[in-house]
Design an enzyme around this catalytic site. Structure first.
Site, PDB file in Angstrom:
ATOM      1  N   ARG A   1      32.095  41.408  30.411  1.00 20.95           N
ATOM      2  CA  ARG A   1      31.465  40.253  30.401  1.00 20.95           C
ATOM      3  C   ARG A   1      29.980  40.400  29.722  1.00 20.95           C
ATOM      4  NH1 ARG A   1      31.214  40.916  37.192  1.00 20.95           N
ATOM      5  NH2 ARG A   1      30.366  42.945  36.714  1.00 20.95           N
TER       6      ARG A   1
ATOM      7  N   GLU B   1      24.012  38.752  37.526  1.00 24.01           N
ATOM      8  CA  GLU B   1      23.595  39.571  37.682  1.00 24.01           C
ATOM      9  C   GLU B   1      22.789  39.301  35.859  1.00 24.01           C
ATOM     10  OE1 GLU B   1      26.041  42.280  38.719  1.00 24.01           O
ATOM     11  OE2 GLU B   1      25.140  41.918  40.973  1.00 24.01           O
TER      12      GLU B   1
ATOM     13  N   GLU C   1      26.853  39.186  47.753  1.00 21.28           N
ATOM     14  CA  GLU C   1      27.730  39.976  47.414  1.00 21.28           C
ATOM     15  C   GLU C   1      27.304  41.160  48.433  1.00 21.28           C
ATOM     16  OE1 GLU C   1      28.650  40.800  43.523  1.00 21.28           O
ATOM     17  OE2 GLU C   1      28.456  39.027  42.719  1.00 21.28           O
TER      18      GLU C   1
ATOM     19  N   TRP D   1      36.249  50.287  39.478  1.00 19.86           N
ATOM     20  CA  TRP D   1      36.697  49.715  37.944  1.00 19.86           C
ATOM     21  C   TRP D   1      37.968  50.337  37.394  1.00 19.86           C
ATOM     22  CZ3 TRP D   1      32.549  46.886  33.618  1.00 19.86           C
ATOM     23  CH2 TRP D   1      32.016  46.391  34.230  1.00 19.86           C
TER      24      TRP D   1
ATOM     25  N   GLU E   1      38.336  45.010  37.573  1.00 16.91           N
ATOM     26  CA  GLU E   1      38.086  45.202  38.678  1.00 16.91           C
ATOM     27  C   GLU E   1      39.340  44.903  39.807  1.00 16.91           C
ATOM     28  OE1 GLU E   1      34.927  43.173  39.995  1.00 16.91           O
ATOM     29  OE2 GLU E   1      33.230  44.397  38.784  1.00 16.91           O
TER      30      GLU E   1
HETATM   31  C1  GAL Z   1      28.791  43.254  41.029  1.00 17.68           C
HETATM   32  C2  GAL Z   1      29.375  42.156  40.432  1.00 17.68           C
HETATM   33  C3  GAL Z   1      30.684  41.501  40.601  1.00 17.68           C
HETATM   34  C4  GAL Z   1      31.211  42.321  40.655  1.00 17.68           C
HETATM   35  C5  GAL Z   1      31.214  43.248  41.477  1.00 17.68           C
HETATM   36  C6  GAL Z   1      31.836  44.583  42.261  1.00 17.68           C
HETATM   37  O1  GAL Z   1      27.850  44.413  40.621  1.00 17.68           O
HETATM   38  O2  GAL Z   1      28.323  40.671  40.718  1.00 17.68           O
HETATM   39  O3  GAL Z   1      30.811  40.221  40.012  1.00 17.68           O
HETATM   40  O4  GAL Z   1      32.226  43.025  39.329  1.00 17.68           O
HETATM   41  O5  GAL Z   1      29.508  43.248  40.823  1.00 17.68           O
HETATM   42  O6  GAL Z   1      32.085  45.432  40.559  1.00 17.68           O
END
Ligand code: GAL
Length: 682
Positions: free
Chosen positions: A109, A148, A314, A322, A364
């Site tokens: 991404r 982000e 978040e 990952w 993920e």
């Molecule tokens: C954040 C991101 C999410 C997801 C999460 C866990 O940085 O905004 O989309 O990737 O990490 O990796």
């Protein structure tokens, strides 16, 4: 949300990953567990525009109606973090490239750049479509732009980036003569004779060593490009949004002036909190004296500086990783609740978890959410319920401000110049770390405050002590701001390597610390790194030895108002001044010739008589964090957070009410591992 009236909980939800038959049940279970807000759609471009120019709203229309029915409030995102395969395949110029100019292809991404006119046109079109179509939907309470920005990478080397940088430099410097002077190109024959010769950093000899002044401009340029990219979307959203919908993004990442971005484009900033990084592959966080997951508080304080009103978009809620990198343990029982209160303690009135259910596919599939693949109730969901019940008990704290009397000054010029310049950049991180840890352990709350030529992000008058660890780049305007603070009675502290660079990162021919000389009342006569073969050096201050690690400025008082407060005890400059104390108006300025390790900061804490704001009420062990939020009516909410796997004992000197256990504490009280108290005091 974030209106100062309630503390809300939310969750990141991906309806596109699940069968529709699950949606209603998911939303119902969320509500049952205190989730009132969901964030959706940030990676779903194809659902909006499956083919170039063909828009389809059936998926999100259906989902949003169901969300409304379930009384769920929705943060809707623009999907620009993941351009579709049809787009990148047909228009490869939208891709970002590495320093060698090789494109980053589809499959991960954030593979796009932020300057290609083609990409910006696609971004404009999709944002316009989404804003126009969805802003009327009653379930939508606000907007997140992209996802982000500058997280996956904060460097850009696509052909369009080089061209945009050229235009940026042309606009900023007007003539090649000006540019050559500012960029110091007389050195190593780097003089530019045509605008087409100007590029962002490229592969060079010497471990990618590029002209340092150009590198500083490159970072300013990336910040501007990011701001334009986010601003393009914010302008469109502002045009269509309902008055009660907010605009935000989830930061905060490198090479963006987040203060300016938030001021000019957003209603507030949100932060993504992943404290579990302390227990994964980053072994530095496991060393002795590390604060481990408590170090996330550093980022929360940074976010509060960017945006006084802020939320967590978040928060980690399960084991992380990952499939290709990052392996993190599961949060221990109690940590999900602890981390929620950590954010609230530092000023967040919204905490949203990542994510509802763990994705059963893709990169993920190990970045676990609240629920596992099997969708059954589990201990993390039970902990969410308890967290929600506890948050309900402190709703009166919503909108209360975190109070601090110490400010650590930061600025983007030194941060970005210091990424390249090993003669001051690493010192800055060491000193900020030293101040953070010492103040944390002494239970003395502090703020980060940003400074630029337009002033400071918070007025300095409100602070008893302002620390600017290593302002290597400094301007007359910033020095004047600091002078006014000291003259009015403030205490100002500088470390080594101060004041020897101008705004381009060049060193003017003037005694150090340059424009700060009047403030420190002295000069730097000599200086040295402490080499690997050198014995450690300390200074003798008030009869005690205080470490002066990494780098030593050998100082000299010049003004009558300036006195020597401490001298070095070793190396070839033993007996020479290490710390100057200057009277400036009603205030005091300290010039310290070294780097602020934790022990050194403890000596400053003693010298200045700094104390915990609750020292008369409570004895708190080092392991427990303190943060205080104060409501408009003067009520104080005293947050105590135990990050340790061991029980910790606190002592209350007078009877004080804990909001969570709903009991009165008096005398000693044992906090269980990972436990939280919120004491109310007026
Ligand atoms: C954040 C991101 C999410 C997801 C999460 C866990 O940085 O905004 O989309 O990737 O990490 O990796």
């Amino acid at each position: 949300m974030l209106d100062g009236k309630r503390i809300e909980l939310g969750v990141c939800y991906y309806p596109e990953h699940w069968d529709k038959s699950l949606w209603r049940d998911d939303l119902r279970r969320m509500q049952e567990h205190g989730i009132r807000v969901i964030r959706v759609a940030e990676f779903s471009w194809n659902l909006f525009e499956p083919k170039e120019g063909c828009f389809d709203d059936s998926f999100w229309d259906e989902f949003l109606d169901i969300a409304e029915e379930a009384k769920m409030q929705v943060i809707f995102c623009t999907p620009t973090a993941t351009p579709p395969a049809w787009l990148t395949e047909k228009y490869p110029e939208v891709l970002n490239c590495d320093i060698y100019g090789h494109p980053y292809y589809h499959g991960c991404r954030k593979h796009h750049n932020m300057t290609s006119p083609v990409y910006l046109e696609f971004v404009r079109r999709i944002t316009e479509h989404i804003a126009e179509h969805y802003s009327r939907h009653p379930a939508i309470i606000g907007w997140q732009i992209d996802n982000e920005v500058n997280c996956e990478t904060a460097v850009y080397h696509a052909p369009s980036d080089h061209a945009a940088f050229r235009a940026y430099m042309k606009k900023k410097y007007g003539t090649l003569e000006n540019l050559n002077r500012a960029m110091g190109t007389a050195f190593w024959n780097q003089t530019y004779t045509d605008w087409d010769e100007i590029h962002l950093s490229r592969n060079t000899l010497g471990a990618n060593t590029n002209n340092p002044h150009m590198m500083l401009e490159e970072r300013r340029f990336i910040s501007e490009a990011a701001q334009n990219y986010i601003g393009l979307q914010a302008d469109i959203l502002r045009k269509y949004r309902r008055a009660d919908q907010f605009i935000t993004t989830n930061g905060i990442f490198g090479m963006i002036d987040n203060h300016k971005l938030t001021r000019e484009q957003l209603d507030f900033m949100t932060y993504d909190s992943y404290p579990n990084f302390a227990f994964g592959l980053d072994t530095s966080k496991l060393q002795e004296r590390s604060l481990r997951d408590r170090e996330t508080s550093y980022n929360l304080i940074r976010t509060r500086s960017v945006s006084n009103r802020f939320g967590i978009m978040e928060q980690q809620s399960g084991p992380g990783g990952w499939n290709t990198r990052m392996v993190q343990p599961s949060p221990k029982p109690g940590q999900l609740r602890l981390w929620t209160f950590q954010s609230v303690a530092h000023g967040a009135d919204f905490v949203s978890y990542f994510r509802w259910r763990t994705c059963a596919m893709g990169t993920e599939m190990y970045w676990h959410g609240l629920l596992n693949y099997d969708n059954r109730d589990n201990r993390r969901l039970a902990e969410l319920k308890r967290t929600y019940q506890d948050i309900e008990k402190i709703q009166s704290a919503a909108g209360a401000k975190v109070t601090a009397k110490i400010a650590l000054l930061c600025d983007y010029d030194n941060e970005w110049d210091g990424m390249e310049d090993k003669w001051h950049g690493p010192l800055r991180w060491q000193s900020l770390d030293g101040w953070f840890k010492a103040l944390e352990r002494a239970h003395i709350p502090f703020d980060f405050v940003n400074i630029d030529d337009d002033g400071t992000s918070e007025p300095l008058e409100g602070y008893d002590v302002v620390v600017y660890p290593h302002p290597t780049i400094i301007t007359e305007a910033r020095a004047a701001e600091l002078k006014a603070y000291a003259e009015n009675g403030g205490t100002l502290i500088f470390g080594c390597r101060s004041g020897y660079k101008d705004i381009n990162g060049q060193a003017p021919m003037t005694p150090m610390p340059g424009v700060l000389r009047e403030l420190t009342g002295g000069t730097v006569e000599d200086f040295t790194f402490i080499g690997p073969a050198d014995a450690p050096v300390s200074m003798v201050w008030n009869g005690k030895l205080v470490p002066t690690p990494a780098f030593n400025d050998i100082l000299k008082p010049v003004a009558d108002t300036c006195e020597i407060a401490a001298v070095y005890d070793g190396n070839y400059y033993a007996g020479a001044p290490a710390l100057l104390k200057n009277a400036v108006g009603k205030g005091t300025v300290y010039a310290f010739g070294s780097v602020f390790g934790e022990e050194t900061v403890n000596a400053f804490i003693r010298e200045l008589g700094l104390k915990s704001p609750v020292s008369a009420l409570l004895d708190i062990p080092e392991e427990v964090e303190l943060s205080v939020r104060e409501a408009a009516d003067g009520t104080r909410y005293i947050f105590l957070l135990n990050y340790s796997e061991k029980a910790q004992e606190i002592t209350a000197h007078t009877a004080i009410q804990d909001q969570l256990t709903e009991t009165e504490l008096c005398g000693t009280y044992t906090m269980q591992p990972y436990d939280v108290l919120v004491l109310k005091n007026k």
